[in-house]
Each structure stands twice: as C-alpha cells, then as structure tokens.
Design a protein around this motif. Structure first.
Motif, short mmCIF file in Angstrom:
data_model
loop_
_atom_site.label_atom_id
_atom_site.label_comp_id
_atom_site.label_asym_id
_atom_site.label_seq_id
_atom_site.Cartn_x
_atom_site.Cartn_y
_atom_site.Cartn_z
N ASP A 120 0.82 -1.21 0.00
CA ASP A 120 0.00 0.00 0.00
C ASP A 120 0.86 1.26 0.00
OD1 ASP A 120 -2.44 -1.29 -0.08
OD2 ASP A 120 -2.60 -1.42 2.10
N TYR A 121 1.87 1.27 0.84
CA TYR A 121 2.66 2.49 1.03
C TYR A 121 3.57 2.78 -0.16
CZ TYR A 121 6.08 5.75 2.95
OH TYR A 121 6.91 6.83 3.15
N TYR A 122 4.34 1.79 -0.57
CA TYR A 122 5.31 2.02 -1.63
C TYR A 122 4.70 1.98 -3.03
CZ TYR A 122 9.30 1.39 1.61
OH TYR A 122 10.22 1.51 2.61
N PHE A 123 4.02 0.89 -3.33
CA PHE A 123 3.66 0.63 -4.71
C PHE A 123 2.32 1.23 -5.12
CE2 PHE A 123 6.78 -2.56 -3.56
CZ PHE A 123 7.68 -2.41 -4.60
N LYS A 124 1.36 1.28 -4.20
CA LYS A 124 0.07 1.87 -4.55
C LYS A 124 0.04 3.38 -4.32
CE LYS A 124 -3.72 -0.53 -3.94
NZ LYS A 124 -4.82 -1.31 -3.33
N ASN A 125 0.93 3.88 -3.45
CA ASN A 125 0.91 5.31 -3.13
C ASN A 125 2.26 5.99 -3.31
OD1 ASN A 125 -1.92 5.84 -2.06
ND2 ASN A 125 -1.34 4.05 -0.85
N PHE A 126 3.22 5.31 -3.92
CA PHE A 126 4.54 5.88 -4.23
C PHE A 126 5.20 6.50 -3.00
CE2 PHE A 126 2.17 6.06 -8.24
CZ PHE A 126 3.02 5.31 -9.06
N GLY A 127 5.08 5.82 -1.85
CA GLY A 127 5.71 6.32 -0.64
C GLY A 127 7.23 6.34 -0.74
N GLU A 128 7.83 7.31 -0.08
CA GLU A 128 9.29 7.43 -0.09
C GLU A 128 9.92 6.51 0.96
OE1 GLU A 128 10.50 11.46 0.38
OE2 GLU A 128 9.49 12.15 -1.46
N LEU A 129 11.11 6.07 0.67
CA LEU A 129 11.86 5.23 1.61
C LEU A 129 12.14 6.05 2.87
CD1 LEU A 129 13.42 2.57 2.13
CD2 LEU A 129 15.41 3.67 1.09
N ASP A 130 11.59 5.61 4.01
CA ASP A 130 11.73 6.37 5.25
C ASP A 130 12.10 5.45 6.41
OD1 ASP A 130 9.37 5.00 5.53
OD2 ASP A 130 8.12 6.77 5.94
N CYS A 131 12.75 4.33 6.10
CA CYS A 131 13.15 3.40 7.13
C CYS A 131 14.55 2.88 6.82
CB CYS A 131 12.15 2.23 7.21
SG CYS A 131 12.10 1.22 5.72
N GLN A 132 15.06 2.03 7.66
CA GLN A 132 16.38 1.45 7.43
C GLN A 132 16.42 0.71 6.10
OE1 GLN A 132 17.78 -1.05 10.64
NE2 GLN A 132 19.21 -2.14 9.32
N TRP A 133 17.48 0.92 5.37
CA TRP A 133 17.70 0.29 4.06
C TRP A 133 18.83 -0.73 4.19
CZ3 TRP A 133 16.23 -0.17 -0.98
CH2 TRP A 133 17.20 -0.47 -1.94
N ILE A 134 18.64 -1.88 3.58
CA ILE A 134 19.70 -2.89 3.55
C ILE A 134 20.44 -2.74 2.23
CG2 ILE A 134 20.25 -5.35 3.62
CD1 ILE A 134 17.51 -5.76 5.02
N PRO A 135 21.75 -2.57 2.23
CA PRO A 135 22.48 -2.42 0.97
C PRO A 135 22.24 -3.60 0.03
CG PRO A 135 23.89 -1.88 2.82
CD PRO A 135 22.64 -2.47 3.40
N VAL A 136 22.28 -3.30 -1.28
CA VAL A 136 22.04 -4.29 -2.31
C VAL A 136 23.21 -4.31 -3.29
CG1 VAL A 136 20.55 -4.93 -4.27
CG2 VAL A 136 19.53 -4.05 -2.15
N GLY A 137 23.63 -5.52 -3.67
CA GLY A 137 24.59 -5.70 -4.75
C GLY A 137 23.99 -6.62 -5.79
N SER A 138 24.53 -6.60 -6.99
CA SER A 138 23.96 -7.39 -8.08
C SER A 138 25.04 -8.12 -8.86
CB SER A 138 23.17 -6.48 -9.03
OG SER A 138 22.77 -7.17 -10.19
N VAL A 139 24.79 -9.39 -9.14
CA VAL A 139 25.59 -10.15 -10.12
C VAL A 139 24.61 -10.46 -11.25
CG1 VAL A 139 26.95 -12.21 -10.59
CG2 VAL A 139 27.08 -11.11 -8.34
N LEU A 140 24.77 -9.80 -12.38
CA LEU A 140 23.77 -9.83 -13.44
C LEU A 140 23.95 -11.04 -14.35
CD1 LEU A 140 21.44 -7.93 -14.30
CD2 LEU A 140 23.00 -6.96 -16.00
N THR A 141 22.84 -11.75 -14.61
CA THR A 141 22.90 -12.92 -15.49
C THR A 141 21.97 -12.80 -16.69
OG1 THR A 141 21.15 -14.11 -14.30
CG2 THR A 141 23.42 -14.38 -13.50
#
Length: 388
Positions: A120-141
């Motif tokens: 509801d918050y992020y995807f239906k209402n475009f809410g902004e990130l306002d909590c702890q974020w976990i870093p992300v890395g990518s290995v692209l396939t």
C-alpha cells in the motif's frame, strides 16, 4: 536541453570476463551476513552459483539463501524476503540473476524494516523510503531492465491483478560479466533485447527540442540493432553480448532522460497485460508498441516529426520523395520487421490476453503525462483492441 536537472549515479560497476573477481573486494565493505537471492535454480546448473558462493565463503560471510524469485516478482514473495532479512539481520542483499531478482531485492531492502504495509505504502501510493535500508549488490545474469544501475523496482500482486513500481535506491555495486548471459533461453533473451529498445524509445519519443540525450539514444539503438542480430545467430558472440549488456545499463540509468520529458505509456500498457497474464515483460511491451505508436503518428504532428527522425537516423529510411508521415511509418515498419526477426510477440493474444478482458486491462493502466498524447480510457481500450 530543456529545464534544470541533477544527475548522479552512485552504483559502482565491474564489467568484463573477470568482473566477478572484484566481488571479494566489495564484500569487505559489509557486515558478516549476506542474503543471496536468486530465481529458479539456473545459476546452479550453469555454475554461477558455485562461483559466487566461493567468493562469499572465502570472505568469511554467513550466507542466508532465498531462492524462487519469479520473473514477475510478487509482493507475497517480497514479504517473505523482508521477514527473513529482518529476522536474520542481514548486512547485504546480493541479487544473482536478471532484473526481476534485482528489483525484488531492492523491494526487500526497503520493506524489511518498514512498519507500514509495503504494498500500500510504496507501490500503490509511491511512498518514499523512510526506514532502514539494507544495501544491495547485483551479479547480473540477464540483461534488459537496467535494474543493476537504477533505483526502480517493479512488483506484482496476484490478489489485485496489479503490476506496479516505485523507486528506492540504486544497488551499491553491480558485477557484469557478459558470459553469464550466454545460457539465457532464447525467448527470454529476445524479451530482454526489446525491453532495452523500449526503455530507450520511452525516453526518446517525447520532447520537442534538439536534445543531446536524443543523440545518445540514437547511438544506443543503432548498437542494439546490430548486436541483437549477431546474438540471434550466435548467442555466445562475446562482442555482441557485451555491447548489449552495456547498452541495457545505459538505456535506463537516467542518463538519457535528462533535460526532457519522457513517455512510459508502452510500459503502462504492457504491464497491465502482464498483471493478468503473468507474461514475459519484454514480449508484452512488443505486443502493444505497434498499435500505440500508430496512434501517436495518427494524432500528433510532433510525434510524426520525431518518428521521421527515428526512421532516418536509426532505421536508415531514405527521405527522398516521401512525406514526413510516410517516412515515419516506414521507420515503424522497419522496426516491426526487426521485432519479427527476433521472434517477439506481436500481439497481446500471443501473451495470453483475451479480448473479453480488454476493459479490465484498461482499468489498471495508469495514464502518463509526458508523451505526445495523454490517452483517454477509450484510446487505451482501442490500443489493446488493435494489439489483439
């Protein structure tokens, strides 16, 4: 270049046959626990899983695995990942796969510590990130989405027949070895190729000024056309696959949308179909593009001018003795010939859509304001009807 803008891209890219060797260096910057996310297990069959795990083990990391990320990741799967990431207190999410796995991992990173309902918050209402974020890395396939160097995340809800997006944060780093894309099935490979083209066109087919970003877009499209034809003949052509991988990244890392409006209506139409059919993203985009672009050419003189430029600059159409509209249409026909050459879906029926469901697709199609036309609901229905 119109307006004022900011450009910053914080993702660090490692590119080439030895790119994975830099994973150990990157892992030094994160805590001891890594969540490894991936899809249906193809990375185990092609050996990429073992290579990644070897680096994680050598770096002394504790691995928390989450497999089964689907091509159109669902909010249910995101919530499963968020609960696991929070419970295990992971320090890094490492996405090994294509754009869906990367999109999924960004959604998990934003949802693990989100007290509000993420759907509801992020995807239906475009809410902004306002909590702890976990870093992300990518290995692209698999290439196509550009998710390795942007903040976007597209997630589906089967409960509501919706496929929605939000922007979070870019991956901290991404590892791009073109050889890791060699084993992608042909149907998925071609879908990725058109996803790249569609990303470029969504940004190119808008705006009216003489914009540097459009010249960059034309170069990316020309490179993609040449390399896609080579890869169609030989999927292990390293030069072709490396050029396509690099084009995909630059197609959607926000560089070519600076100083101009952008459209994204093809994506809204294609995602509405996919929300009901769960069809492969690139093929749904291909299936609606022709009908939508013909509508633009029929109803917008600015669109005719831009399609004329596209036809001459990218599809090598001769302008001699032809009207602007004839040139524009010949360019579109050349593009569709290339699409058929690649084996892309040319109708939404091929993607599992049904004529009786067209109004349902229209009901969940957002109308974007940045293109040459702002569609009415009736025009959306007409595009779907012409795409059958």
């Amino acid at each position: 270049m119109l307006g004022n803008f900011k450009y910053q891209n914080p993702t660090k890219l490692y590119f080439g046959q030895d790119a994975l060797d830099y994973l150990s260096e990157e892992l030094q910057h994160y805590g001891p626990k890594v969540m490894l996310t991936y899809g249906g297990g193809s990375i185990k069959r092609n050996g990429i899983y073992d290579k990644v795990v070897a680096h994680l083990t050598a770096a002394g990391k504790q691995i928390v695995e989450l497999s089964g990320v689907m091509p159109n990741p669902t909010i249910d799967k995101v919530m499963e990942g968020a609960a696991l990431a929070r419970r295990e207190k992971v320090d890094l999410i490492l996405a090994v796969g294509g754009g869906s796995t990367c999109d999924f991992s960004k959604a998990v990173a934003a949802s693990a510590y989100q007290e509000k309902d993420p759907w509801d918050y992020y995807f239906k209402n475009f809410g902004e990130l306002d909590c702890q974020w976990i870093p992300v890395g990518s290995v692209l396939t698999m290439v196509g989405t550009g998710s390795e160097m942007n903040s976007g995340s597209v997630i589906s809800s089967h409960h509501e027949n919706l496929k929605l997006f939000n922007h979070f944060r870019n991956p901290d780093f991404a590892i791009l070895n073109p050889e890791f894309t060699f084993s992608v099935p042909r149907y998925q490979m071609m879908a990725g190729f058109f996803d790249i083209m569609s990303h470029i066109l969504e940004q190119y087919l808008s705006g009216t000024d003489d914009n540097t970003s459009d010249y960059l877009a034309e170069g990316l499209m020309r490179s993609l056309i040449v390399s896609s034809r080579k890869a169609a003949i030989n999927p292990e052509d390293y030069e072709a696959r490396s050029n396509i991988m690099w084009t995909a990244t630059w197609a959607l890392n926000t560089l070519i949308d600076r100083g101009k409006s952008t459209d994204w209506m093809v994506h809204m139409l294609g995602q509405a179909v996919a929300a009901y059919t769960d069809a492969t993203h690139g093929h749904t985009l291909a299936a609606v593009s022709g009908a939508y672009y013909r509508l633009l050419i029929d109803q917008s003189e600015d669109a005719v001018k831009k399609f004329r430029r596209l036809a001459i600059s990218v599809w090598n159409v001769s302008a001699e003795g032809k009207t602007d509209r004839q040139i524009a249409m010949e360019g579109l026909e050349n593009m569709e010939a290339w699409m058929r050459e690649l084996g892309l879906a040319m109708t939404i029926t091929e993607c599992g859509a049904k004529a009786e469901d067209i109004e349902k697709y229209a009901d969940i199609t957002p109308i974007t304001p940045g293109g040459y036309l702002q569609l009415s609901r009736e025009q959306v229905i007409e595009v779907f009807r012409r795409s059958l």
